[in-house]
Design an enzyme around this catalytic site. Structure first.
Site, short mmCIF file in Angstrom:
data_model
loop_
_atom_site.label_atom_id
_atom_site.label_comp_id
_atom_site.label_asym_id
_atom_site.label_seq_id
_atom_site.Cartn_x
_atom_site.Cartn_y
_atom_site.Cartn_z
N GLU A 47 -6.01 -6.88 -1.86
CA GLU A 47 -6.84 -7.01 -0.33
C GLU A 47 -8.21 -6.64 -0.42
O GLU A 47 -8.51 -5.46 -1.50
CB GLU A 47 -6.15 -6.10 0.66
CG GLU A 47 -4.84 -6.30 0.82
CD GLU A 47 -4.09 -5.28 2.12
OE1 GLU A 47 -4.87 -4.63 2.90
OE2 GLU A 47 -3.05 -4.97 2.14
N GLU A 49 0.78 -1.16 0.00
CA GLU A 49 0.00 -0.06 0.14
C GLU A 49 0.94 1.37 0.00
O GLU A 49 0.61 1.99 1.00
CB GLU A 49 -0.92 0.17 1.00
CG GLU A 49 -1.99 -1.27 1.21
CD GLU A 49 -3.05 -0.97 2.30
OE1 GLU A 49 -4.15 -1.39 1.81
OE2 GLU A 49 -2.89 -0.62 3.27
#
Length: 351
Positions: free
Chosen positions: A283, A173
């Protein structure tokens, strides 16, 4: 006469070949066995699993039979496992040894493997990208070497253990870069974009040095946010950054998931067109209290990703097995008794 018999044999052989082709085609259609479906990743991140098991947590099928968690996930359609790796975690979990042991288990269960490098001693995410303690005072050049060596060490150890990951994330991320402040990019794009690309390339080069077949993933959160993805990846591309797959996180609300998924699809389509690379949801998840909505969301999301054909590689749930409020986390897909909720049934679909 001999020529007639020969011709008859040839015609019969051609007929039998066509029948065999028809049978294979029909079998693939009825069983969902075509190549694109078998290639679609229906995944789960299970980075907490070894710690849960060490603390006595158990897992059960719908009938209350205790099962190994990886086998249970496989029975629910999961074909790929994601594992995070930290450089020197205090508690030991998610270090190289732990990740190798878990990857061997998953590989032996017939799973493909994704390795998620955080390049930190603990969580790295949009709000923090802390350098490992041992790397804090390194120069850019030395930091590039550290990234390369850590990546190569983990992956070469995995390969020597019989596990070659299918995918590797070079950062987790990394909306605003990684290994802050050296590899941080700011809102104007002026900050460390060149450093960011250099560090990403160190990870990329190490992956390819271990095995050129492994695909690298550039992972950014908020998959609905097209501006964020363009900002990050335009800077990366302009500075010579290398990656194979654009990865996304997507955590919609229990009521707003439909519009979120629509925006995610639009962003994925743009990413494929703009950068010429396939996409993947690395995710996703939803509160365990909304299991039915989660099943609907996952089914819709996987349908949308698979609509991209060869450019839509799959969807990973983060972490479905972490039941009972484990570590204070509730976006899971197992109930408080350790059984999969109906949300996991989405992975039984044919995408």
């Amino acid at each position: 006469m001999k020529r007639a018999k020969l011709l008859s044999c040839i015609l019969f052989a051609m007929f039998m070949l066509e029948c065999a082709k028809s049978h294979v085609s029909a079998d693939a259609t009825t069983t969902g066995g075509n190549a694109s479906n078998s290639a679609f990743a229906k995944g789960a991140d299970i980075g907490w699993l070894s710690q849960m098991e060490a603390q006595g947590e158990k897992f059960y099928d719908a009938n209350g039979n205790q099962m190994d968690c990886i086998a249970l996930l496989k029975s629910k359609g999961i074909n790929s496992i994601r594992l995070r790796v930290w450089v020197n975690p205090v508690a030991g979990y998610c270090n190289k040894a732990d990740v190798v042991a878990m990857a061997i288990r998953a590989k032996n269960a017939g799973m493909r493997i994704m390795i998620d490098f955080h390049y930190s001693d603990y969580w790295a995410d949009p709000g923090k990208q802390n350098k490992p303690a041992a790397w804090v005072n390194l120069s850019l050049a030395d930091l590039e070497t550290a990234v390369y060596n850590h990546t190569y060490d983990v992956l070469s150890t995995l390969k020597a253990s019989g596990v070659t990951p299918t995918w590797v994330q070079t950062g987790n991320e990394i909306n605003n870069g990684l290994l802050w402040p050296t590899g941080e990019i700011d809102g104007t794009g002026a900050g460390g974009a060149a450093n960011y690309a250099a560090l990403i390339n160190s990870g990329y080069d190490a992956v390819k040095a271990v095995d050129t077949s492994i695909k690298t993933i550039l992972h950014i959160s908020n998959g609905y946010d097209n501006n964020l993805f363009r900002y990050n990846l335009d800077l990366l591309k302009a500075n010579g950054g290398k990656w194979d797959i654009t990865g996304m996180s997507s955590y919609p609300s229990t009521t707003g998931w439909a519009s979120n998924n629509t925006n995610v699809l639009a962003n994925m389509q743009d990413m494929v067109t703009r950068y010429g690379k396939p996409v993947m949801i690395c995710e996703t998840g939803m509160d365990v209290s909304a299991a039915t909505a989660c099943q609907q969301m996952l089914t819709d999301l996987m349908t949308k990703v698979s609509s991209l054909g060869a450019n839509g590689l799959g969807v990973f749930y983060w972490e479905p097995e972490a039941y009972g409020g484990w570590q204070g986390y509730n976006l899971v897909a197992f109930d408080a008794s350790g059984k999969p909720t109906v949300a996991m049934d989405a992975f039984l679909g044919n995408y």
